[in-house]
Design a protein around this motif. Sequence first.
Motif, mmCIF file in Angstrom:
data_model
loop_
_atom_site.group_PDB
_atom_site.id
_atom_site.type_symbol
_atom_site.label_atom_id
_atom_site.label_comp_id
_atom_site.label_asym_id
_atom_site.label_seq_id
_atom_site.Cartn_x
_atom_site.Cartn_y
_atom_site.Cartn_z
ATOM 1 N N ARG A 139 0.860 -1.198 0.000
ATOM 2 C CA ARG A 139 0.000 0.000 0.000
ATOM 3 C C ARG A 139 0.891 1.240 0.000
ATOM 4 O O ARG A 139 1.955 1.247 0.628
ATOM 5 N N ASP A 140 0.435 2.275 -0.705
ATOM 6 C CA ASP A 140 1.194 3.525 -0.616
ATOM 7 C C ASP A 140 0.770 4.304 0.642
ATOM 8 O O ASP A 140 -0.031 3.791 1.450
ATOM 9 N N GLU A 141 1.328 5.568 0.768
ATOM 10 C CA GLU A 141 1.043 6.343 1.970
ATOM 11 C C GLU A 141 -0.461 6.560 2.165
ATOM 12 O O GLU A 141 -0.960 6.637 3.285
ATOM 13 N N ALA A 142 -1.177 6.620 1.049
ATOM 14 C CA ALA A 142 -2.605 6.873 1.124
ATOM 15 C C ALA A 142 -3.420 5.608 1.330
ATOM 16 O O ALA A 142 -4.646 5.658 1.418
ATOM 17 N N GLY A 143 -2.710 4.465 1.415
ATOM 18 C CA GLY A 143 -3.418 3.196 1.614
ATOM 19 C C GLY A 143 -3.953 2.593 0.340
ATOM 20 O O GLY A 143 -4.698 1.610 0.376
ATOM 21 N N ASN A 144 -3.521 3.173 -0.792
ATOM 22 C CA ASN A 144 -3.949 2.587 -2.073
ATOM 23 C C ASN A 144 -3.028 1.468 -2.503
ATOM 24 O O ASN A 144 -1.824 1.484 -2.210
ATOM 25 N N SER A 145 -3.588 0.519 -3.210
ATOM 26 C CA SER A 145 -2.740 -0.577 -3.694
ATOM 27 C C SER A 145 -1.993 -0.140 -4.955
ATOM 28 O O SER A 145 -2.435 0.740 -5.671
ATOM 29 N N TYR A 146 -0.851 -0.817 -5.187
ATOM 30 C CA TYR A 146 -0.078 -0.574 -6.420
ATOM 31 C C TYR A 146 -0.572 -1.524 -7.505
ATOM 32 O O TYR A 146 -0.939 -2.666 -7.238
ATOM 33 N N SER A 147 -0.548 -1.005 -8.712
ATOM 34 C CA SER A 147 -0.935 -1.860 -9.840
ATOM 35 C C SER A 147 0.286 -2.603 -10.382
ATOM 36 O O SER A 147 1.316 -1.989 -10.684
#
Length: 272
Positions: A237-245
Amino acid sequence: MAIPVSKPLSLSGLLSEPLPDPLALLDIGLPAGPPKPQEDPESDSGLSLNYSDAESLELEGTEAGRRRGEYVEMYPVEYPYSLMPNSLAHPNYALPPAETPLALEPSAGPVRAKSTARGEAGSRDERRALAMKIPFPTDKIVNLPVDDFNELLARYPLTESQLALVRDIRRRGKNKVAAQNCRKRKLETIVQLERELERLGSERDRLLRARGEADRTLEVMRQQLTELYRDIFQHLRDEAGNSYSPEEYALQQAADGAIFLVPRGTKVEAAD
DNA sequence: CACTGATGTCATTGA
DNA sequence: CTTCAATGACATCAG
């Protein structure tokens, strides 16, 4: 008389035309015997009278052109019977058939019956030697070492044509053996190459199987890697909690073993 | 009769 | 330069 002797029987004619069967000549040189039919088996070379045989009779191949003259010369010679091998040393020993136009009397001509076949008593050269009254056996001519051979030749007064025949017999005999050896080697080589071919075929099969195995292993590892990527990216997860593609990012390992997540198309720098 | 393998021979070549 | 073994090519024969 199938050989058309329309030309004058001159020496030049003899020089340019194949001589008839040497064994026809033999008849001339031998003590009177029972009249022989024209197709006397002994009078034939054993081969049909095609061109090569015709020339092989007495004037064999090259010699027909190259040494023909030698066969035409003839010097009457008294043989030292005491020196001769028993079988030949007898008062009846006749001189070689005179190489005169008389010799042109063909025994039958080009259409002579093929009365002798290969394998009949004596080889062609043996019969030639007989016809030319060569005072020693052909196997000696062929098998004696050079020195002994020359010594043998020196012991007998031979005519030029006899000498030429003897040398041809030796050459042909040697070449016959050489050809036999050559063919044997060739067959051995073929057998060897067939074995090699078989061996290489097996080797090829083995390598093909190994490659198939490696391909299967590689495929399994690719699948494992794909699963591993999926697992990892599921947890990243990035800092924003989004997953990487996984389409946009890739995992790369640096030289020091550290793992980096990098945008696809970039390369991790060497760490110092 | 055509095909094939064995054999002999010749020409040529390389040692 | 000569001699000789090796070999390709061809012819013949026998099966």
